[in-house]
Motif scaffolding. Structure first.
Motif, short mmCIF file in Angstrom:
data_model
loop_
_atom_site.label_atom_id
_atom_site.label_comp_id
_atom_site.label_asym_id
_atom_site.label_seq_id
_atom_site.Cartn_x
_atom_site.Cartn_y
_atom_site.Cartn_z
N THR A 114 0.83 -1.29 0.18
CA THR A 114 0.10 0.11 -0.10
C THR A 114 0.92 1.36 0.04
O THR A 114 0.71 2.15 -0.73
CB THR A 114 -0.69 -0.05 1.36
OG1 THR A 114 -1.44 -1.19 1.35
CG2 THR A 114 -1.97 1.33 1.17
N LEU A 156 2.39 1.72 -3.57
CA LEU A 156 1.39 2.06 -4.61
C LEU A 156 1.40 3.69 -4.30
O LEU A 156 1.02 4.55 -5.07
CB LEU A 156 0.41 1.36 -4.21
CG LEU A 156 0.14 -0.11 -4.89
CD1 LEU A 156 -1.08 -0.63 -4.39
CD2 LEU A 156 0.37 -0.06 -6.33
N PHE A 157 1.18 3.93 -3.15
CA PHE A 157 0.94 5.41 -2.68
C PHE A 157 2.27 6.30 -3.24
O PHE A 157 1.81 7.28 -3.73
CB PHE A 157 0.65 5.67 -1.34
CG PHE A 157 0.72 7.25 -0.69
CD1 PHE A 157 -0.40 7.87 -1.04
CD2 PHE A 157 1.55 7.78 -0.30
CE1 PHE A 157 -0.49 9.32 -0.85
CE2 PHE A 157 1.68 9.17 0.14
CZ PHE A 157 0.51 9.75 -0.25
N MET A 170 4.24 5.51 -5.71
CA MET A 170 4.45 5.44 -6.80
C MET A 170 3.16 6.58 -7.51
O MET A 170 3.51 7.22 -8.61
CB MET A 170 3.95 4.15 -7.58
CG MET A 170 5.26 3.07 -7.40
SD MET A 170 6.72 3.78 -8.10
CE MET A 170 6.33 3.67 -9.83
N ALA A 171 2.20 6.42 -7.03
CA ALA A 171 1.22 7.51 -7.49
C ALA A 171 1.61 8.92 -7.20
O ALA A 171 1.51 9.79 -8.09
CB ALA A 171 -0.23 7.30 -6.80
N VAL A 172 2.25 9.26 -6.04
CA VAL A 172 2.69 10.71 -5.95
C VAL A 172 3.83 10.82 -6.97
O VAL A 172 3.81 11.93 -7.48
CB VAL A 172 3.18 10.76 -4.51
CG1 VAL A 172 3.98 12.24 -4.18
CG2 VAL A 172 2.03 10.96 -3.57
N LEU A 186 4.35 9.61 -10.05
CA LEU A 186 3.62 9.88 -11.39
C LEU A 186 2.84 11.20 -11.51
O LEU A 186 3.00 11.78 -12.52
CB LEU A 186 2.72 8.64 -11.57
CG LEU A 186 3.41 7.34 -11.92
CD1 LEU A 186 2.33 6.19 -11.99
CD2 LEU A 186 4.15 7.43 -13.20
N ILE A 187 2.21 11.74 -10.30
CA ILE A 187 1.69 12.84 -10.49
C ILE A 187 2.58 13.97 -10.60
O ILE A 187 2.31 14.83 -11.55
CB ILE A 187 0.48 12.96 -9.13
CG1 ILE A 187 -0.36 11.97 -9.12
CG2 ILE A 187 0.20 14.41 -9.09
CD1 ILE A 187 -1.31 12.11 -8.01
N THR A 227 2.86 16.38 -14.01
CA THR A 227 2.52 17.66 -13.81
C THR A 227 3.70 18.46 -14.33
O THR A 227 3.56 19.47 -15.18
CB THR A 227 2.48 18.11 -12.40
OG1 THR A 227 1.47 17.13 -11.81
CG2 THR A 227 2.22 19.50 -12.16
#
Length: 74
Positions: A50, A53-54, A56-58, A60-61, A65
């Motif tokens: 978890t 995944l968090f 990696m999401a940050v 990618l954002i 951006t």
């Protein structure tokens, strides 16, 4: 420029591999749940997957951006 990017990618890769390896560890079982104490696992544990995944999401954002800001400036 490419050398700096390569160093950052390697550093990020090593960091993510270490986090992923830490997520593979199994927590110890609860101590004596039959003795009257509450010894159960938490309802929703936050394990390494978890957290990974968090993270990696940050990443990618932030990456997309910055990439779109460069396109707008050009």
């Amino acid at each position: 420029m490419i050398n700096l990017l390569f160093k950052r990618v390697c550093t990020l890769f090593i960091l993510l591999v270490s986090i992923f390896a830490f997520g593979q560890t199994v927590p110890p079982p609860p101590e004596n749940p039959e003795s009257g104490e509450i010894g159960a696992y938490p309802a929703s544990p936050i394990d390494g997957y978890t957290f990974l995944l968090f993270l990696m999401a940050v990443i990618l954002i932030v990456f997309f951006t910055l990439k779109t800001k460069k396109r707008i400036v050009q």
